[in-house]
Design a protein around this motif. Structure first.
Motif, PDB file in Angstrom:
ATOM      1  N   TRP A  46       0.831  -1.218  -0.005  1.00  0.00           N
ATOM      2  CA  TRP A  46      -0.039   0.071  -0.076  1.00  0.00           C
ATOM      3  C   TRP A  46       0.925   1.143  -0.115  1.00  0.00           C
ATOM      4  N   ASP A  47       1.908   1.369   0.711  1.00  0.00           N
ATOM      5  CA  ASP A  47       2.785   2.677   0.797  1.00  0.00           C
ATOM      6  C   ASP A  47       3.627   2.723  -0.562  1.00  0.00           C
ATOM      7  N   ALA A  48       4.065   1.413  -1.121  1.00  0.00           N
ATOM      8  CA  ALA A  48       4.918   1.873  -2.319  1.00  0.00           C
ATOM      9  C   ALA A  48       4.227   1.795  -3.556  1.00  0.00           C
ATOM     10  N   ASN A  49       3.104   1.236  -3.755  1.00  0.00           N
ATOM     11  CA  ASN A  49       2.156   1.149  -4.937  1.00  0.00           C
ATOM     12  C   ASN A  49       0.852   1.378  -4.555  1.00  0.00           C
ATOM     13  N   PRO A  50       0.293   2.468  -4.125  1.00  0.00           N
ATOM     14  CA  PRO A  50      -1.068   2.451  -3.809  1.00  0.00           C
ATOM     15  C   PRO A  50      -1.973   2.542  -5.169  1.00  0.00           C
ATOM     16  N   GLY A  51      -1.411   3.214  -6.174  1.00  0.00           N
ATOM     17  CA  GLY A  51      -2.417   2.895  -7.470  1.00  0.00           C
ATOM     18  C   GLY A  51      -2.757   1.491  -7.828  1.00  0.00           C
ATOM     19  N   PHE A  52      -1.722   0.751  -7.813  1.00  0.00           N
ATOM     20  CA  PHE A  52      -1.814  -0.684  -8.033  1.00  0.00           C
ATOM     21  C   PHE A  52      -2.580  -1.291  -7.121  1.00  0.00           C
ATOM     22  N   MET A  53      -2.500  -1.104  -5.744  1.00  0.00           N
ATOM     23  CA  MET A  53      -3.084  -1.806  -5.013  1.00  0.00           C
ATOM     24  C   MET A  53      -4.690  -1.320  -4.996  1.00  0.00           C
ATOM     25  N   GLU A  54      -5.068  -0.039  -5.391  1.00  0.00           N
ATOM     26  CA  GLU A  54      -6.420   0.452  -5.445  1.00  0.00           C
ATOM     27  C   GLU A  54      -7.127  -0.579  -6.360  1.00  0.00           C
ATOM     28  N   GLN A  55      -6.276  -0.812  -7.745  1.00  0.00           N
ATOM     29  CA  GLN A  55      -6.958  -1.521  -8.834  1.00  0.00           C
ATOM     30  C   GLN A  55      -7.148  -2.831  -8.450  1.00  0.00           C
ATOM     31  N   CYS A  56      -6.110  -3.492  -7.673  1.00  0.00           N
ATOM     32  CA  CYS A  56      -6.375  -4.873  -7.165  1.00  0.00           C
ATOM     33  C   CYS A  56      -7.490  -5.018  -6.333  1.00  0.00           C
ATOM     34  N   LEU A  57      -7.478  -4.185  -5.363  1.00  0.00           N
ATOM     35  CA  LEU A  57      -8.681  -4.024  -4.395  1.00  0.00           C
ATOM     36  C   LEU A  57     -10.098  -3.872  -5.037  1.00  0.00           C
ATOM     37  N   GLU A  58     -10.306  -3.431  -6.246  1.00  0.00           N
ATOM     38  CA  GLU A  58     -11.523  -3.317  -6.887  1.00  0.00           C
ATOM     39  C   GLU A  58     -11.720  -4.494  -7.534  1.00  0.00           C
ATOM     40  N   LEU A  59     -10.719  -5.182  -8.048  1.00  0.00           N
ATOM     41  CA  LEU A  59     -10.981  -6.495  -8.678  1.00  0.00           C
ATOM     42  C   LEU A  59     -11.463  -7.691  -7.610  1.00  0.00           C
ATOM     43  N   ALA A  60     -10.599  -7.622  -6.545  1.00  0.00           N
ATOM     44  CA  ALA A  60     -10.708  -8.655  -5.532  1.00  0.00           C
ATOM     45  C   ALA A  60     -12.319  -8.494  -4.826  1.00  0.00           C
ATOM     46  N   ALA A  61     -12.519  -7.220  -4.765  1.00  0.00           N
ATOM     47  CA  ALA A  61     -13.761  -6.914  -3.701  1.00  0.00           C
ATOM     48  C   ALA A  61     -15.137  -7.232  -4.654  1.00  0.00           C
ATOM     49  N   VAL A  62     -14.905  -7.523  -5.685  1.00  0.00           N
ATOM     50  CA  VAL A  62     -16.179  -7.967  -6.669  1.00  0.00           C
ATOM     51  C   VAL A  62     -17.143  -8.932  -6.082  1.00  0.00           C
ATOM     52  N   GLU A  63     -16.569 -10.098  -5.382  1.00  0.00           N
ATOM     53  CA  GLU A  63     -17.333 -11.116  -4.984  1.00  0.00           C
ATOM     54  C   GLU A  63     -17.087 -11.086  -3.348  1.00  0.00           C
ATOM     55  N   ASP A  64     -16.269 -10.366  -2.702  1.00  0.00           N
ATOM     56  CA  ASP A  64     -16.019 -10.493  -1.406  1.00  0.00           C
ATOM     57  C   ASP A  64     -16.698  -9.137  -0.665  1.00  0.00           C
ATOM     58  N   GLU A  65     -17.800  -9.469  -0.324  1.00  0.00           N
ATOM     59  CA  GLU A  65     -18.832  -8.379   0.477  1.00  0.00           C
ATOM     60  C   GLU A  65     -18.188  -7.648   1.481  1.00  0.00           C
ATOM     61  N   ALA A  66     -17.402  -8.798   2.486  1.00  0.00           N
ATOM     62  CA  ALA A  66     -16.872  -8.259   3.450  1.00  0.00           C
ATOM     63  C   ALA A  66     -15.456  -7.508   3.432  1.00  0.00           C
ATOM     64  N   LEU A  67     -14.752  -7.807   2.294  1.00  0.00           N
ATOM     65  CA  LEU A  67     -13.682  -6.865   1.910  1.00  0.00           C
ATOM     66  C   LEU A  67     -14.060  -5.727   1.352  1.00  0.00           C
ATOM     67  N   LEU A  68     -15.388  -5.533   0.644  1.00  0.00           N
ATOM     68  CA  LEU A  68     -15.872  -4.395   0.008  1.00  0.00           C
ATOM     69  C   LEU A  68     -16.294  -3.533   1.113  1.00  0.00           C
ATOM     70  N   ALA A  69     -17.088  -4.131   2.185  1.00  0.00           N
ATOM     71  CA  ALA A  69     -17.700  -3.263   3.163  1.00  0.00           C
ATOM     72  C   ALA A  69     -16.536  -2.541   4.085  1.00  0.00           C
ATOM     73  N   SER A  70     -15.593  -3.528   4.201  1.00  0.00           N
ATOM     74  CA  SER A  70     -14.500  -2.925   4.986  1.00  0.00           C
ATOM     75  C   SER A  70     -13.760  -1.891   4.446  1.00  0.00           C
ATOM     76  N   TYR A  71     -13.554  -1.796   3.027  1.00  0.00           N
ATOM     77  CA  TYR A  71     -12.759  -0.819   2.305  1.00  0.00           C
ATOM     78  C   TYR A  71     -13.627   0.309   2.329  1.00  0.00           C
ATOM     79  N   LEU A  72     -15.186   0.364   2.020  1.00  0.00           N
ATOM     80  CA  LEU A  72     -16.083   1.453   1.824  1.00  0.00           C
ATOM     81  C   LEU A  72     -16.040   2.234   3.362  1.00  0.00           C
ATOM     82  N   THR A  73     -15.983   1.553   4.463  1.00  0.00           N
ATOM     83  CA  THR A  73     -16.166   2.136   5.793  1.00  0.00           C
ATOM     84  C   THR A  73     -14.840   2.812   6.131  1.00  0.00           C
ATOM     85  N   GLY A  74     -13.759   2.717   5.451  1.00  0.00           N
ATOM     86  CA  GLY A  74     -12.541   3.204   5.779  1.00  0.00           C
ATOM     87  C   GLY A  74     -11.852   2.210   6.803  1.00  0.00           C
TER      88      GLY A  74
END
Length: 659
Positions: free
Chosen positions: A175-203
């Motif tokens: 996250w520190d060295a490559n935030p843009g890449f991590m954001e993109q990966c998180l978007e892909l990963a969270a498509v079918e992971d509701e818990a991950l998506l909720a955690s991300y959206l709520t900060g």
């Protein structure tokens, strides 16, 4: 030890075999890298493969990454051997799809991706040849996301693409060295992971490890695809690719306690003629001298089982095929002792993990004959043997004129068959000109009836049949209007079987599809009537009904995408109109024009060959099979091989001559 089975697929010349060689070298399986142009690669074993520098038969080689054993299948890239690729996909756990950084996404690449998506097979994309002149990077990533899959993420960045100094910088999960890449990966990963998506959206805090694990789940289900760049020639990027194979493909090993479940995906023959079966185990183990049940499913869905005994076993280990006492769950190996084995046979029980792949259908045909007339019988037996090893070699024999026909995917396959017949069977052959295979469909409704003991019916049988058009894609639908009990069951079976075989040749000699055939009348004399009477009479009645209904001939067509310079668009449209292409509205893009539509398969190669000259080498064309279109002009006619039941006198003369 965990075992995984992966394949390498790509369009021709993308560098599959070179990548296989580099992988074997990097894993210390071989100590010297072979070259395709030198004919000394590990997986191209056929003489013709070495001469032409292309892969024809899928081959298996194994290597180890730490405690992970990988069986790798190197598959053909040429379109003539796409069926060999499809067959291999049915036994894999994952695929490396190779794309040339120079040629980019090709029609064949799109087709492979569509099959992988349909099967839910995990796929890693490896962009090869980043050191070659003309290599693309950012534009190719965009083409992959628009033409192959939007769910792709890039795991290394390329510097100096298109030069010998091309190098890579890895995209790290940080996250520190490559935030843009991590954001993109998180978007892909969270498509079918509701818990991950909720955690991300709520900060909430989402770790790199959580993102990686969620991505791995989506990749293993074939819903996300990592992209690695590299060069098989120099080895750049290959270690990262191997690390990706371990991370994204490796899963838990299947249980040895589960019932035996395996499938035969390839056959070879010893010089003695004994069959060698290549088997993939999905569960259970296979041991020397073990008795196994071998199950085969017919086209009608019926399962026939028989017993076989394992006489000899080989496992794949460190680039070689070695003698083994047992094959472990999930592994691949070679099996001797199964005498009547065929590709697709199941050992033990069918597994839910077995992929169902609909093999491509050859749409071209040629007549084949031995160069020496005295070798005609040997040629027939050789082709029978080759068809057993490859179920997609379709052969038809014209008993009237004693000629043989083969169904093909293209001219290269014809050359392969010619070389194999000479090398393996000592039979030299020649071919007629290759032509496309058409189909027929009924136009209207027709009925015909032949009654027992009438002057023009010499058979002890009554048969009445009605034919009419069926729904698109329905094939042949057979129905009963006459009561089932009005005939012995054996006679009913003889009628239906003969109906289906007779429809292999319609009014113009092509196979008839999308047709409903109804049995309307039956009759017989006991005890003189026999099943043979019905088998001989049905072709006359069926062709009589079909002649009254009429048929249209349909030819195979290709869907095409053609990009030409804007200045060459008018010339391209003129040439396409000459070959009866159907063209959609052109799309102008900067200095180029995009033309799409369909064109007859018979004209595709000729047009492709002319493309270079009238576009000064700037035209790019991609095609794929797209069904059939009705022939408006005079329909092509195929010589009959069935004694011609359209002519009663000629047919009866033929029947009584061979009786």
């Amino acid at each position: 030890m965990i075992v995984i089975n992966i394949g390498i697929v790509a369009h021709v010349d993308a560098g599959k075999t070179s990548l296989t060689e580099r992988i074997l070298f990097e894993t210390k399986t071989i100590d010297r890298i072979g070259r395709v142009d030198h004919g000394n690669t590990q997986t191209d074993a056929m003489e013709l493969e070495r001469k032409r520098g292309i892969t024809i038969k899928a081959s298996v080689v194994s290597f180890c990454i730490g405690r992970l054993k990988v069986n790798l299948i190197d598959t053909p890239g040429h379109a003539d051997f796409v069926a060999e690729v499809e067959r291999s996909l049915s036994v894999l756990d994952g695929v490396i799809l190779v794309i040339s950084a120079v040629e980019g996404v090709q029609a064949q690449t799109k087709r492979f991706m569509a099959v992988l998506r349909k099967l839910g097979l995990p796929a890693i994309l490896f962009v090869n040849k980043i050191d070659r002149t003309g290599a693309q990077y950012e534009s190719l990533i965009a083409a992959i996301r628009t033409g192959l899959t939007k769910d792709a993420f890039v795991l290394n960045r390329v510097a100096d693409a298109g030069t010998k100094q091309a190098s890579l910088d890895d995209n790290r999960f940080d996250w520190d060295a490559n935030p843009g890449f991590m954001e993109q990966c998180l978007e892909l990963a969270a498509v079918e992971d509701e818990a991950l998506l909720a955690s991300y959206l709520t900060g909430g805090h989402v770790t790199a490890e959580q993102v990686r694990a969620a991505l791995a789940h989506r990749i293993r289900s074939g819903k996300a695809h990592p992209i690695y760049f590299g060069s098989a020639a120099t080895g750049v990027g290959v270690p990262q690719l191997l690390a990706g194979v371990t991370e994204w493909f490796a899963d838990n090993a299947p249980s040895a306690e589960a019932p035996l479940s395996g499938v035969v995906f390839k056959l070879e023959r010893e010089p003695t003629g004994e069959k060698i079966a290549y088997v993939r185990l999905f569960s259970g183990s296979l041991r020397l001298r073990q008795q196994v049940d071998v199950r085969r499913e017919s086209r009608e869905g019926e399962i026939a089982a028989r017993a076989g005994k394992i006489r000899k076993l080989h496992a794949f280990l460190n680039g070689k095929s070695v003698s083994a006492a047992e094959l472990s769950p999930g592994d691949m190996g070679k099996v001797w002792g199964l005498k009547d084995v065929r590709i697709g046979d199941v050992l033990g029980e069918r597994s839910a993990r077995m992929k169902h792949v609909r093999f491509a259908v050859p749409r071209m045909e040629t007549r084949i004959e031995s160069a020496d007339a005295g070798d005609a019988s040997r040629l027939y037996q050789a082709l029978v043997g080759m068809a057993e090893e490859d179920p997609l070699i379709e052969m038809a024999k014209n008993d009237v004129h004693q000629t043989l026909y083969l169904r093909l995917f293209g001219e290269v396959q014809k050359e392969v068959i010619e070389a194999a017949l000479l090398e393996q069977y000592g039979v030299a052959v020649r071919f007629s000109e290759t032509r496309v295979v058409c189909i027929e469909k009924p136009v209207g409704t027709g009925h015909a009836l032949d009654v027992i003991a009438t002057a023009d019916n010499p058979f002890y049988a009554t048969v009445g049949l009605k034919v009419e058009p069926g729904p698109a894609g329905s094939g042949v639908v057979y129905r009963l209007e006459a009561e089932l009990g009005s005939l012995p069951l054996a006679f009913h079976k003889a009628i239906e079987e003969t109906v289906r075989s007779t429809l292999k040749q319609g009014l113009y000699g092509w196979e008839v599809v999308d047709i409903v055939v109804t049995l309307t009348h039956t009759g017989y004399f006991s005890p003189v009537s026999a099943a043979g009477d019905f088998r001989k009479l049905v072709p006359l009645v069926l062709m009589g009904a079909l002649a009254r209904a009429g048929t249209d001939v349909y030819e195979p067509v290709h869907a095409f995408e053609l990009t030409v310079p804007a200045a060459a668009m008018s010339r391209a449209l003129f040439k396409l109109s000459r070959i009866r292409a159907v063209v959609n509205e052109p799309i102008l893009r900067d200095d180029d024009a995009l033309l799409t539509g369909t064109l007859p398969e018979s004209a595709t190669e000729g047009f492709r060959r002319s493309l270079h000259s009238f576009t000064q080498g700037e035209g790019v064309m991609m095609t794929e099979s797209s069904g059939f279109a009705k022939v408006i002009a005079d329909p092509p006619i195929r010589a009959r091989t069935d004694g011609n039941p359209l002519n009663r006198d000629e047919y009866l003369l033929h029947v009584f001559r061979i009786s």
